[in-house]
Design a protein around this motif. Sequence first.
Motif, PDB file in Angstrom:
ATOM      1  N   GLY A  78      27.956   5.231   2.685  1.00  0.00           N
ATOM      2  CA  GLY A  78      27.172   4.005   2.702  1.00  0.00           C
ATOM      3  C   GLY A  78      25.850   4.038   1.985  1.00  0.00           C
ATOM      4  N   ASP A  79      25.561   5.088   1.224  1.00  0.00           N
ATOM      5  CA  ASP A  79      24.309   5.162   0.485  1.00  0.00           C
ATOM      6  C   ASP A  79      24.321   4.229  -0.730  1.00  0.00           C
ATOM      7  OD1 ASP A  79      23.350   7.095   2.209  1.00  0.00           O
ATOM      8  OD2 ASP A  79      23.949   8.768   0.947  1.00  0.00           O
ATOM      9  N   GLN A  80      23.136   3.861  -1.177  1.00  0.00           N
ATOM     10  CA  GLN A  80      22.980   3.109  -2.428  1.00  0.00           C
ATOM     11  C   GLN A  80      22.639   4.085  -3.545  1.00  0.00           C
ATOM     12  OE1 GLN A  80      20.472  -0.486  -2.193  1.00  0.00           O
ATOM     13  NE2 GLN A  80      20.376  -0.131   0.020  1.00  0.00           N
ATOM     14  N   VAL A  81      23.288   3.937  -4.700  1.00  0.00           N
ATOM     15  CA  VAL A  81      23.130   4.890  -5.792  1.00  0.00           C
ATOM     16  C   VAL A  81      22.842   4.165  -7.099  1.00  0.00           C
ATOM     17  CG1 VAL A  81      24.237   6.715  -7.142  1.00  0.00           C
ATOM     18  CG2 VAL A  81      24.728   6.513  -4.691  1.00  0.00           C
ATOM     19  N   VAL A  82      21.830   4.636  -7.800  1.00  0.00           N
ATOM     20  CA  VAL A  82      21.623   4.283  -9.199  1.00  0.00           C
ATOM     21  C   VAL A  82      21.854   5.556 -10.007  1.00  0.00           C
ATOM     22  CG1 VAL A  82      19.938   3.625 -10.971  1.00  0.00           C
ATOM     23  CG2 VAL A  82      20.047   2.364  -8.813  1.00  0.00           C
ATOM     24  N   ALA A  83      22.748   5.471 -10.985  1.00  0.00           N
ATOM     25  CA  ALA A  83      23.101   6.642 -11.793  1.00  0.00           C
ATOM     26  C   ALA A  83      22.856   6.335 -13.262  1.00  0.00           C
ATOM     27  CB  ALA A  83      24.560   7.031 -11.575  1.00  0.00           C
ATOM     28  N   VAL A  84      22.422   7.358 -14.001  1.00  0.00           N
ATOM     29  CA  VAL A  84      22.215   7.220 -15.438  1.00  0.00           C
ATOM     30  C   VAL A  84      22.993   8.324 -16.135  1.00  0.00           C
ATOM     31  CG1 VAL A  84      20.093   8.601 -15.386  1.00  0.00           C
ATOM     32  CG2 VAL A  84      20.475   7.003 -17.267  1.00  0.00           C
ATOM     33  N   ASP A  85      23.616   7.988 -17.274  1.00  0.00           N
ATOM     34  CA  ASP A  85      24.381   8.959 -18.048  1.00  0.00           C
ATOM     35  C   ASP A  85      24.455   8.464 -19.486  1.00  0.00           C
ATOM     36  OD1 ASP A  85      26.625  10.657 -19.081  1.00  0.00           O
ATOM     37  OD2 ASP A  85      26.807  11.204 -16.967  1.00  0.00           O
ATOM     38  N   ASN A  86      24.324   9.391 -20.449  1.00  0.00           N
ATOM     39  CA  ASN A  86      24.465   8.998 -21.851  1.00  0.00           C
ATOM     40  C   ASN A  86      25.880   9.208 -22.370  1.00  0.00           C
ATOM     41  OD1 ASN A  86      24.640  11.769 -22.141  1.00  0.00           O
ATOM     42  ND2 ASN A  86      22.899  11.957 -23.544  1.00  0.00           N
ATOM     43  N   PHE A  87      26.760   9.718 -21.520  1.00  0.00           N
ATOM     44  CA  PHE A  87      28.182   9.912 -21.817  1.00  0.00           C
ATOM     45  C   PHE A  87      28.426  10.890 -22.965  1.00  0.00           C
ATOM     46  CE2 PHE A  87      27.841   5.720 -19.815  1.00  0.00           C
ATOM     47  CZ  PHE A  87      28.591   5.973 -18.674  1.00  0.00           C
ATOM     48  N   ALA A  88      27.494  11.812 -23.187  1.00  0.00           N
ATOM     49  CA  ALA A  88      27.734  12.871 -24.166  1.00  0.00           C
ATOM     50  C   ALA A  88      28.861  13.784 -23.704  1.00  0.00           C
ATOM     51  CB  ALA A  88      26.457  13.683 -24.402  1.00  0.00           C
ATOM     52  N   THR A  89      28.902  14.047 -22.402  1.00  0.00           N
ATOM     53  CA  THR A  89      29.986  14.832 -21.830  1.00  0.00           C
ATOM     54  C   THR A  89      30.593  14.172 -20.598  1.00  0.00           C
ATOM     55  OG1 THR A  89      28.325  16.154 -20.632  1.00  0.00           O
ATOM     56  CG2 THR A  89      29.172  17.074 -22.687  1.00  0.00           C
ATOM     57  N   GLY A  90      29.896  13.233 -19.982  1.00  0.00           N
ATOM     58  CA  GLY A  90      30.429  12.538 -18.819  1.00  0.00           C
ATOM     59  C   GLY A  90      31.520  11.546 -19.205  1.00  0.00           C
TER      60      GLY A  90
END
Length: 312
Positions: free
Chosen positions: A24-36
């Motif tokens: 139930g946590d709230q999440v803000v995630a950032v990724d440049n998708f170089a490997t993600g």
Amino acid sequence: MKVFVTGGAGLVGSTTIDMLLDRGDQVVAVDNFATGRRDNLASHGNLTLVEGAITDRPLIRQLMGDFRPDAVIHTAASYRDPEDWPTDAQTNAVGTATIVREAKDAGVSRLVYFQTALCYGVKPLAQPIPLDHPLDPGNSSYAISKTAGEQYIQYSGLDFVTFRLANVVGPRGVSGPIPIFYERLAQKKRCFVTPARRDFVFSGDLARTVVRAIDGVGHGTYHFSSGTDVAIQTLYDLVARSMGLNEVPEPEIRPLGPDDAPTILLDPARTFADFGRPDFTPIEEIVRRSVEYYRTHGVQGGYTHLKDLGKK
């Protein structure tokens, strides 16, 4: 809890986010998708996924300022090209300094970081390596820059937990031998192995410990490792067996490169004392799940930060 995650589409980031959302946590995630991988994270009402770089300070300031997270899980790292020193330095050192500075300004209560065991060098003075072992990261651009990032965190005054890691593997992994072996065997290409041994730990086991860390367990520097190692040859055999190959080709045996270590075992005593000993997932199960994932989702990456171990 409100949690800000960097590298959210990567192996450790996405696995941890799934657990945070489930509770139930709230999440803000950032990724440049170089490997993600974008498909590592399903759409969810409590998740905001932003494409961007952790070196983009105005973006990070805006995201943290608007979200006001309780905790930061900083998994983002550059490691895909061992010769690209500037990108490693920008992401792992400058990017970490940016995350730490903005976390302080946003009033973050706790930050969790991930460091490479290569911070101790490829010829450690003791096995298993104790937490007070001297740092000697001059074996790769990755180790140098990750150690610089860790030192910014220690300097910051933030309440933090750093996990110095054994080799973290799992179905969403894009680095290390498992995806390389799978991809090459699927293409009927010959693989090579070295005499190296490694301590392989499951991403889900690490993620459960990370969730406890953001909840306030522990403080400072820890090793996340099982304390045992596995031969790379054994890992190769497990991948081939999980793929159901009728005939397993003999791999080429290559000597260790000058920047590779025969084994790196970390002493997990402090981690077990503060967090309890995890019920570590067996390597056979890790490989089986990884092969199943690659069959369904495909394999990408096979990255390594060691210049003598890249795909050839």
